[in-house]
Design an enzyme around this catalytic site. Structure first.
Site, short mmCIF file in Angstrom:
data_model
loop_
_atom_site.label_atom_id
_atom_site.label_comp_id
_atom_site.label_asym_id
_atom_site.label_seq_id
_atom_site.Cartn_x
_atom_site.Cartn_y
_atom_site.Cartn_z
CG HIS A 193 -143.35 -12.16 -6.01
ND1 HIS A 193 -142.71 -12.02 -4.81
CD2 HIS A 193 -143.56 -10.90 -6.49
CE1 HIS A 193 -142.54 -10.73 -4.55
NE2 HIS A 193 -143.03 -10.03 -5.56
CD GLU A 194 -145.17 -10.09 -9.99
OE1 GLU A 194 -146.07 -9.25 -9.76
OE2 GLU A 194 -143.97 -9.88 -9.73
CG HIS A 213 -147.71 -8.22 -5.79
ND1 HIS A 213 -147.52 -7.68 -4.53
CD2 HIS A 213 -146.47 -8.51 -6.26
CE1 HIS A 213 -146.23 -7.65 -4.26
NE2 HIS A 213 -145.57 -8.16 -5.28
#
Length: 350
Positions: free
Chosen positions: A20-21, A24
């Site tokens: 997920h990170e 980003h």
């Protein structure tokens, strides 16, 4: 629940957070946004290291359920040209949604593993009825290709079974549920209203139960892609169905689990075999992606909402006001997490 399975569950959470990170992080780097810290986990810092090429700090923190990417100018106005706030709105939108997109894409990849591991792929064609089947008395026949269940399009056997389970909410008579079906029979589309199926009640909630078996098909490139895509989309739909049922009050707080409860379920799935573990991981990563895109403060979806408003209004919302809203949202989210964690802990000793 053995210690080994608990460690496996924690590692799984860590992987999902990293994925997920990373979404980003990579998109922020792509658009030249400065990054203060890339953190896996929350709470006290265990250790950290500073990157050689950039000033980014990479850290591992004590609580494994979470993580973040801290970007320059993320919550405030800044003169730095590398600040998140100074990038074009469409670039910020991509950065904000990238984490959730990565989780959903991981879900698709895991579903591909599940499909490839199957001996045969379940079709949406009725192959045989169970003994004393109810549905065959209401127009359903062997050979029928079910294309719609309660108005929802069907492409695979897994979708068919899920929709019968999920839509078994209207009680037609004691012990059965009624669901409208559309089938293809001898090349002709036929609508079958109120086909009845056995009902199953769990914790006061009524579910339908398919009383037939479906044909299987051999694996091939086209069939594998088809089943992977539609089963993945069905998993996404399942998350939205559960959220809708939760808001409607069909499920209570007991049906909601936090990291502790999920860890227990992951450990149980791991003990039942690799594919069970992979399937639960698929559901969790898709859930994480979908949940993060909900338009709620402190979530990626909340930030996306503000960016969409900015895109329409052609001017940003006051950063301080937005920051306060996200802070309040974070506190409420933490409060809910604590409440659910207490419920999960109590369940361990029940």
């Amino acid at each position: 629940m053995t210690f080994l399975y608990v460690i496996l569950a924690i590692l799984m959470f860590g992987l999902l957070v990293v994925i997920h990170e990373l979404g980003h992080f990579l998109t922020a780097r792509l658009f030249g946004v400065g990054i203060h810290e890339f953190s896996i986990g929350m709470g006290p810092k265990i250790f950290s290291v500073k990157g050689k090429k950039y000033d980014t700090v990479y850290s591992l923190r004590a609580i494994p359920f979470g993580g973040y990417v801290s970007m320059v100018g993320e919550d405030e106005e800044c003169d730095d040209p590398s600040a998140f706030s100074n990038k074009a709105t469409w670039k910020r939108i991509i950065i904000v949604i990238a984490g959730a997109v990565m989780n959903v894409l991981l879900g698709f990849a895991l579903m591909l593993i599940i499909v490839l591991s199957s001996a045969k792929l379940a079709t949406n064609q009725v192959g045989a009825f169970d003994e004393n089947a109810v549905s065959q008395n209401f127009g359903l026949q062997v050979g029928d290709i079910v294309t719609e269940v309660g108005g929802v399009n069907i492409h695979t056997g897994n979708e068919l079974i899920y929709e019968i389970i999920n839509q078994g909410k209207v009680e037609a008579a004691e012990g059965v549920v009624a669901i409208d079906l559309t089938v293809i029979r001898d090349g002709e589309e036929i609508f079958l209203p109120g086909v009845q199926f056995p009902s199953i009640e769990e914790q006061g909630i009524l579910f339908g139960s398919a009383d037939f078996k479906v044909y299987g098909e051999e694996k091939g490139f086209i069939s594998v892609i088809k089943h992977t895509f539609f089963r993945s989309m069905s998993t996404v739909k399942m998350i939205f169905d559960q959220l809708a049922d939760l808001l409607r009050g069909r499920y209570g707080l007991n049906a909601v689990s936090g990291p502790i409860g999920i860890t227990q379920e992951v450990a149980n799935a791991a003990s039942l075999g690799f594919i069970n573990f992979v399937y639960l991981m698929t559901v969790i990563t898709v859930n994480l992606g979908v949940f993060n895109l909900l338009p709620l403060p402190a979530l990626d979806g909340g930030r996306l909402l503000f960016l969409l408003i900015e895109l329409v209004a052609r001017r940003p919302i006051n950063r301080k006001i937005e920051g306060y809203i996200h802070f309040v949202g974070m506190m409420l989210l933490f409060g809910l997490m604590i409440l659910v964690a207490c419920k999960d802990i109590a369940g361990l000793f029940a």
